[in-house]
Design an enzyme around this catalytic site. Structure first.
Site, PDB file in Angstrom:
ATOM      1  N   HIS A 329       3.455  -4.869  12.461  1.00 14.72           N
ATOM      2  CA  HIS A 329       3.097  -4.199  11.211  1.00 14.72           C
ATOM      3  C   HIS A 329       4.060  -4.476  10.069  1.00 14.72           C
ATOM      4  O   HIS A 329       3.959  -3.845   9.018  1.00 14.72           O
ATOM      5  CB  HIS A 329       3.037  -2.685  11.407  1.00 14.72           C
ATOM      6  CG  HIS A 329       1.942  -2.247  12.315  1.00 14.72           C
ATOM      7  ND1 HIS A 329       0.697  -1.873  11.851  1.00 14.72           N
ATOM      8  CD2 HIS A 329       1.888  -2.141  13.654  1.00 14.72           C
ATOM      9  CE1 HIS A 329      -0.057  -1.531  12.876  1.00 14.72           C
ATOM     10  NE2 HIS A 329       0.637  -1.685  13.981  1.00 14.72           N
ATOM     11  N   LYS A 517       2.194   6.616  -1.858  1.00  9.14           N
ATOM     12  CA  LYS A 517       2.590   5.902  -0.640  1.00  9.14           C
ATOM     13  C   LYS A 517       4.039   6.264  -0.365  1.00  9.14           C
ATOM     14  O   LYS A 517       4.675   6.911  -1.209  1.00  9.14           O
ATOM     15  CB  LYS A 517       2.439   4.390  -0.830  1.00  9.14           C
ATOM     16  CG  LYS A 517       3.098   3.886  -2.141  1.00  9.14           C
ATOM     17  CD  LYS A 517       2.857   2.401  -2.387  1.00  9.14           C
ATOM     18  CE  LYS A 517       1.476   2.050  -2.854  1.00  9.14           C
ATOM     19  NZ  LYS A 517       0.651   1.389  -1.878  1.00  9.14           N
ATOM     20  N   ARG A 518       4.577   5.863   0.795  1.00  2.77           N
ATOM     21  CA  ARG A 518       5.987   6.096   1.032  1.00  2.77           C
ATOM     22  C   ARG A 518       6.826   5.403  -0.034  1.00  2.77           C
ATOM     23  O   ARG A 518       6.424   4.381  -0.579  1.00  2.77           O
ATOM     24  CB  ARG A 518       6.365   5.597   2.426  1.00  2.77           C
ATOM     25  CG  ARG A 518       5.908   6.519   3.526  1.00  2.77           C
ATOM     26  CD  ARG A 518       6.489   7.902   3.404  1.00  2.77           C
ATOM     27  NE  ARG A 518       7.913   7.888   3.660  1.00  2.77           N
ATOM     28  CZ  ARG A 518       8.471   8.236   4.812  1.00  2.77           C
ATOM     29  NH1 ARG A 518       7.729   8.660   5.820  1.00  2.77           N
ATOM     30  NH2 ARG A 518       9.795   8.190   4.974  1.00  2.77           N
ATOM     31  N   LYS A 523       7.825  -1.636  -2.221  1.00  2.00           N
ATOM     32  CA  LYS A 523       6.539  -1.183  -2.766  1.00  2.00           C
ATOM     33  C   LYS A 523       6.594  -1.079  -4.293  1.00  2.00           C
ATOM     34  O   LYS A 523       5.576  -0.981  -4.962  1.00  2.00           O
ATOM     35  CB  LYS A 523       6.142   0.158  -2.147  1.00  2.00           C
ATOM     36  CG  LYS A 523       5.851   0.063  -0.642  1.00  2.00           C
ATOM     37  CD  LYS A 523       5.535   1.440  -0.053  1.00  2.00           C
ATOM     38  CE  LYS A 523       5.385   1.434   1.460  1.00  2.00           C
ATOM     39  NZ  LYS A 523       4.101   0.885   1.934  1.00  2.00           N
ATOM     40  N   THR A 625      -3.199   0.347   3.558  1.00  2.00           N
ATOM     41  CA  THR A 625      -4.496   0.936   3.898  1.00  2.00           C
ATOM     42  C   THR A 625      -4.901   1.940   2.819  1.00  2.00           C
ATOM     43  O   THR A 625      -6.084   2.221   2.650  1.00  2.00           O
ATOM     44  CB  THR A 625      -4.451   1.639   5.269  1.00  2.00           C
ATOM     45  OG1 THR A 625      -3.245   2.408   5.354  1.00  2.00           O
ATOM     46  CG2 THR A 625      -4.498   0.639   6.396  1.00  2.00           C
ATOM     47  N   LYS A 629      -8.639   2.970   0.792  1.00  2.00           N
ATOM     48  CA  LYS A 629      -9.171   4.315   0.520  1.00  2.00           C
ATOM     49  C   LYS A 629      -9.569   4.445  -0.941  1.00  2.00           C
ATOM     50  O   LYS A 629     -10.631   5.001  -1.269  1.00  2.00           O
ATOM     51  CB  LYS A 629      -8.125   5.388   0.897  1.00  2.00           C
ATOM     52  CG  LYS A 629      -7.851   5.439   2.394  1.00  2.00           C
ATOM     53  CD  LYS A 629      -6.541   6.140   2.752  1.00  2.00           C
ATOM     54  CE  LYS A 629      -6.132   5.743   4.175  1.00  2.00           C
ATOM     55  NZ  LYS A 629      -4.734   6.049   4.497  1.00  2.00           N
TER      56      LYS A 629
END
Ligand code: 26Q
Length: 788
Positions: A329, A517-518, A523, A625, A629
């Site tokens: 992952h 998100k985290r 990111k 992911t 959504k």
């Protein structure tokens, strides 16, 4: 249906001596949960028996981020609306269950994926059961105080847990070097949709072997007894809050071995009841999926258990290898598990010994294949004092898979390059997915009804490819208007929810641009923050015409030990404070950092977004992911060529997303040329101004006068350090491209029809991103088990 209400009344009476309408929310939760469990018991029993007669698969994961179970279970049973009505008749609002915490037994993407996969397997009748850990405390709850993150423990069990059955009779023992504990299974029913099939998630809880009668002992014995109890219970006390970061802690290693050993003993016991001591069918009947390397001690443990059954090492390893498959992952170096050999020896010496046998076997096999010494050195499973878990997992698996096309390619030509060269047939891609039941049906009933109307039935709930029928309506003005009306409604609902949870007044008549998100440097929430500051200054100086008012919403938890991530949260809150209160801009620009982003918050947020922010540095987000959504609920993606964003753009059409920035090839080239962010910063006053808000007194850096955590962020962008290059995540390179893309999206939004069409194109082409598709691919191509 009638049954459930009758059962509920009986449970309320027998447990609390109350009528349904007199129950407190948590009593109602427990009683209704128990009533549902009673109702499904026969189907659950039948499904278990069926699984036991056929080849089956197990999903081993240290995390299952299930979210709130009540609404989902009622929904999948098809009785949510009826229960709602019947409760209403008794004067009870079904929304009371929002007060019940969801079990956050996961950090983020990896744990939520595990939950979506269980949901899909149950619905698609794939014989897949989950094995994991029943943490006493899940992921911490986040408060924001004075702009800073504050962590509070998540005691989710204080509401009790009607969804799990404690199976005392199936407890097993797990031994470490100097400790033996009992593993108690708790079984959760995973209810399929439009099927009688029900799968099982078995979570293990650690307890002391000896339940002492404390009072019967003298003081020393009492202390010893308490110590044994505490030491045992500590193993499953708390979820490690790291996301995408390895931390070599003894307790974490114990957690991993604990649940693997217990689960394998469970599988072996079931097997032996059928076949006695003949293990020749083991790999034919069982497939085990390793959710990242966290459960990889499953491999040596299975070898150990088989050797206890009088098998020799080579035979045992052959069975283990045929049984296991591994999903990777992450490509981030700091997330790859590398356990110190001495630490393993301290905790699980027998397992370390077997890993050494496997490591030797691997080197021998490579020699026999004529692999060069140089390459063999790069493939050492045990290298000096370091055990490379991803290498062990790759060597000991039938298949290895990445979670999006790009990610799988990066595994093949970078992270696991040598392994791909030697074992190319093992590598597969399985692009991630999400369950459309929770992430559309349940969280967006308004849009779901519109889709059912367009598709002609609600069959899309179990076959999302049918949603493509919506493509026929994307040019239809009435459909677009309908969609826009629904989106507006969801924005109003979100604004109300934010008011309730965080006290902010969000204006639903603005564009909702959302990044949830985290929190992680890769990111690039900081890039988003910089783009907002760039736009803020342009607006203030009247350099930006025709800007449609926008609300930027952030939600993110930072790992408690991750100082830079915490500094970024504070910085975003400082920006919010500035722009939300500036009379020049407050009607044009609003920024909010919502607290405690979790699955339940996500259900309210993803449905209300106009723009979905997916801004990771190209090559670093394995899949994502959340992006799926948002897509499914009709937001456009403002994102990089990374992970599943690429496939999203491919499916919906690139003209319906806002893709920007350096691609993987560009990043490689920049690195090869010697990327110098300082040069770009010096050459571009707009970049310089924005980046310097970290140090020039624009914001309060916790009274540190330019020497606090913001200064450290500033340095990280412009100065090489001993362990990282300047601007390791290429924010400065991508910032101008990102600002352009953001302004383009903002301008496009003004054409409500054209923008609405883009949103519909996203929904209509989201079929691929169902976890049903993904789980059936795993069933066919990796596990070779049956499905609907
Ligand atoms: C490992 C060792 C010790 C302590 C913690 C950890 C640890 C815990 C969690 C390492 C990694 C994680 C989580 C990783 C994760 O969530 N990865 C995400 O997986 C998603 C599902 O495949 C992808 O969509 C995301 O791109 C990926 O970041």
């Amino acid at each position: 249906m009638g049954n459930i209400m009758e059962k509920l009344e009986l449970t309320a009476q027998s447990m609390y001596c109350k009528k349904v309408e007199e129950l407190t929310p948590s009593e109602l939760h427990l009683s209704l949960g128990k009533a549902v469990m009673g109702e499904i018991a026969p189907n659950w029993e039948a499904s278990k028996a069926k699984h036991n007669n056929n080849r089956r698969a197990y999903y081993f994961s240290a995390e299952f981020l299930m979210g709130r179970m009540m609404y989902n279970n009622l929904y999948c049973l098809g009785i949510l609306d009826d229960v709602k009505k019947l409760l209403k008749k008794k004067g009870v609002d079904i929304n009371v269950f929002e007060d019940i915490d969801d079990a956050a037994l996961g950090n983020g993407g990896l744990g939520r994926l595990a939950a979506c996969y269980l949901d899909s397997a149950a619905t698609q009748e794939v014989p897949l059961d989950g094995y994991g850990i029943r943490y006493k405390y899940g992921l911490f709850k986040q408060l924001i105080k004075d702009g800073y993150q504050v962590e509070v423990s998540d005691n989710w069990q204080r509401f009790e847990d009607p969804w799990c059955l404690r199976r005392e009779d199936e407890a097993v023992l797990v031994s470490f070097k100097d400790q033996t504990v009992r593993a108690i299974p708790y079984d959760m029913a995973v209810i399929g949709c439009k099927t009688s099939n029900i799968n099982t998630l078995r979570l293990w809880q650690a307890e002391a072997v000896n339940d002492f009668d404390f009072t019967a002992f003298n003081d020393t014995e009492y202390d010893k007894a308490v110590k044994e109890k505490n030491d045992a219970e500590n193993i499953t006390k708390v979820l490690y809050p790291n996301d995408n970061k390895y931390e070599g802690k003894v307790l974490r290693l114990k957690q991993q071995y604990f649940f693997c050993s217990a689960s394998l003993q469970d599988i072996m016991r079931r097997y032996k009841a059928k076949h006695g001591n003949d293990f020749s069918y083991f790999a034919k009947e069982n497939a085990i999926q390793l959710n990242d390397t966290h459960p990889v001690s499953c491999v040596p443990e299975l070898v150990r258990l088989l050797m206890l059954e009088n098998m020799n090492f080579d035979e045992a390893f052959e069975i283990a290898r045929k049984t296991c498959a591994y999903t990777n992952h992450t490509v981030l170096g700091e997330a790859l598990e590398k356990w110190p050999a001495d630490l393993m020896t301290q905790v699980v010496p027998e397992i370390y010994h077997i890993i050494c046998l496997i490591a030797n076997k691997c080197q021998e096999e490579l020699t026999a294949k004529g692999i060069s010494e140089d390459m063999k050195a790069k493939m050492r499973i045990v290298d000096g004092n370091v055990v490379h878990m991803a290498r062990l997992a790759t060597y000991a698996s039938t298949y290895v898979n990445g979670v999006a096309q790009l990610h799988t390619e990066i595994l093949k030509d970078d992270v696991l390059k040598e392994w791909y060269q030697v074992y190319p047939e093992r590598f597969q891609n399985k692009t991630n997915g999400i369950t459309q039941r929770r992430w559309l049906g349940l969280c967006n009933p308004e849009l779901a009804a519109m889709i059912t109307d367009k598709v002609g039935s609600d069959e899309w709930l179990t076959d999302l490819s049918l949603i493509s029928k919506l493509n026929e309506s994307v040019n239809d003005t009435r459909t677009i208007n309908k969609f826009n009306t629904i989106k507006k409604k969801k924005k109003v609902q979100l604004a109300e929810y934010i008011k309730k949870m965080d006290g902010y007044d969000v204006n639903p008549d603005t564009i909702f641009d959302i990044q949830v998100k985290r929190l992680h440097e890769y990111k690039r929430q900081l890039l988003n923050a910089f783009s907002i500051m760039t736009i803020y200054y342009r607006l203030k100086e009247n350099k930006l015409k025709n800007w449609t008012p926008t609300t930027f919403i952030f939600g993110a938890k930072a790992a408690p030990g991750y100082a830079r991530a915490k500094a970024i949260i504070k910085y975003i809150n400082e920006i919010a404070n500035l722009v939300n209160n500036d009379p020049d801009t407050k009607d044009l620009l609003q920024v909010y950092f919502i607290s405690n982003y979790n699955v339940s918050y996500a259900e309210k947020i993803v449905v209300a977004a106009d723009i979905s922010e997916q801004t990771s540095t190209a090559g670093l987000e394995a899949s994502g992911t959340g992006n799926m959504k948002f897509m499914l609920n009709g937001a456009v993606t403002l994102g990089t060529y990374d992970g599943a964003n690429i496939e999203i753009a491919e499916c919906a059409g690139e003209e319906n997303e806002y893709i920007f920035g350096a691609r993987v090839e560009d990043i490689e080239k920049l690195k090869a040329e010697g990327y110098d962010p300082k040069k770009l910063y010096d050459a571009n006053p707009e970049i310089k101004r924005v980046v310097d808000t970290l140090i020039d007194g624009t914001f309060d850096d916790d009274g540190a006068q330019g020497e606090g955590s913001f200064k450290e962020l500033h340095d990280s962008l412009l100065k090489d350090s001993s362990w990282q290059k300047a601007d390791n995540y290429f924010l400065i390179y991508d910032l101008p491209l990102y600002v352009d893309a953001k302004i383009k999206a903002n301008a496009d939004y003004a054409d409500r029809k054209a923008f609405g069409k883009k949103c519909l194109m996203n929904i209509a082409n989201a079929g691929k991103f169902s976890s049903d598709r993904a789980i059936v691919e795993y069933a066919k191509e990796i596990w070779h088990v049956s499905h609907k």
